[in-house]
Enzyme design. Structure first.
Site, PDB file in Angstrom:
ATOM      1  NE  ARG A   1      43.296  73.825   8.174  1.00  0.00           N
ATOM      2  CZ  ARG A   1      42.953  73.140   9.082  1.00  0.00           C
ATOM      3  NH1 ARG A   1      41.711  73.543   9.613  1.00  0.00           N
ATOM      4  NH2 ARG A   1      43.510  72.142   9.829  1.00  0.00           N
ATOM      5  NE  ARG A  17      43.594  72.781  15.042  1.00  0.00           N
ATOM      6  CZ  ARG A  17      44.672  72.177  14.211  1.00  0.00           C
ATOM      7  NH1 ARG A  17      45.129  70.778  14.600  1.00  0.00           N
ATOM      8  NH2 ARG A  17      44.774  72.644  13.189  1.00  0.00           N
ATOM      9  CE  LYS A  26      49.381  65.997   8.004  1.00  0.00           C
ATOM     10  NZ  LYS A  26      47.898  66.291   7.740  1.00  0.00           N
ATOM     11  NE  ARG A  68      41.337  68.156  14.146  1.00  0.00           N
ATOM     12  CZ  ARG A  68      42.362  68.472  13.228  1.00  0.00           C
ATOM     13  NH1 ARG A  68      43.097  67.169  13.153  1.00  0.00           N
ATOM     14  NH2 ARG A  68      42.921  69.445  12.718  1.00  0.00           N
ATOM     15  NE  ARG A  75      52.945  72.174   6.723  1.00  0.00           N
ATOM     16  CZ  ARG A  75      51.806  72.047   7.246  1.00  0.00           C
ATOM     17  NH1 ARG A  75      50.788  72.926   6.549  1.00  0.00           N
ATOM     18  NH2 ARG A  75      51.633  71.899   8.402  1.00  0.00           N
TER      19      ARG A  75
END
Length: 190
Positions: free
Chosen positions: A146, A134, A14, A128, A89
């Site tokens: 998630r 992160r 995204k 990533r 969301r």
């Protein structure tokens, strides 16, 4: 005015695609994550309120999130349109967004979902996580949690937008250019 909601599970691309779409269609990119960080960093009234929930590990209530988003839309009255990334969301957020846009004689033009299998996305996020730093991208269990949250809360929005004939699924696997082309084809057909 074009108003696009960009959907997809974490790792679907995204953020990468939003950069291309905002340039190509001259849209104002509204990422709830960026909006939260800005408001918290600048200690705005809404940012301080959001932080009280986040500090306890709670989700920020819809009304606070919606007020932050409305404030960002109000700051951009000359915008040619908005690209909503990470919002809505939940069903209640979608309904609130529709009501807010309607009050401005606007509406969501389309929702576009970048789709890919969980297995591919888990691998993308773990990769990533090696460079992003992160922690939520470095733990497969957290990643899958998630996705569970997405399936429970965000996936029902697909039916909401399908009922309005505004939902478009796009294959999120391939090169960045291929995916951008697929997204552009959907938007250009609106």
């Amino acid at each position: 005015m074009i108003n696009i909601v960009l959907f997809g599970k974490p790792g679907a691309g995204k953020g990468t695609q939003a950069e291309f779409l905002k340039e190509k269609y001259n849209l104002t990119h509204l990422s709830t994550g960026d909006i939260f960080r800005f408001n918290i960093k600048n200690e705005t009234e809404l940012g301080q309120l959001a932080k009280t929930f986040m500090d306890k590990g709670d989700l920020v209530p819809d009304d606070v999130t919606i007020k932050m988003l409305q404030s960002e839309v109000e700051k951009n009255p000359q915008s040619k349109g908005f690209l909503f990334d990470g919002f809505p969301r939940t069903l209640s957020q979608a309904e609130a967004l529709d009501a807010f846009l309607e009050s401005k004689n606007e509406k969501i033009t389309a929702t576009v979902a970048l789709e890919a299998s969980d297995e591919i996305l888990v691998q993308r996020l773990l990769e990533r996580g090696k460079t992003s730093g992160r922690p939520d991208d470095q733990d497969e269990e957290k990643i899958r949690n998630r996705y569970q949250e997405y399936n429970e809360k965000t996936a029902p929005l697909m039916q909401y937008y399908k009922a309005q004939d505004k939902f478009h699924a796009v294959d999120g696997i391939g090169s960045i250019a291929e995916i951008t082309h697929r997204l552009s084809s959907v938007i250009d057909s609106l």
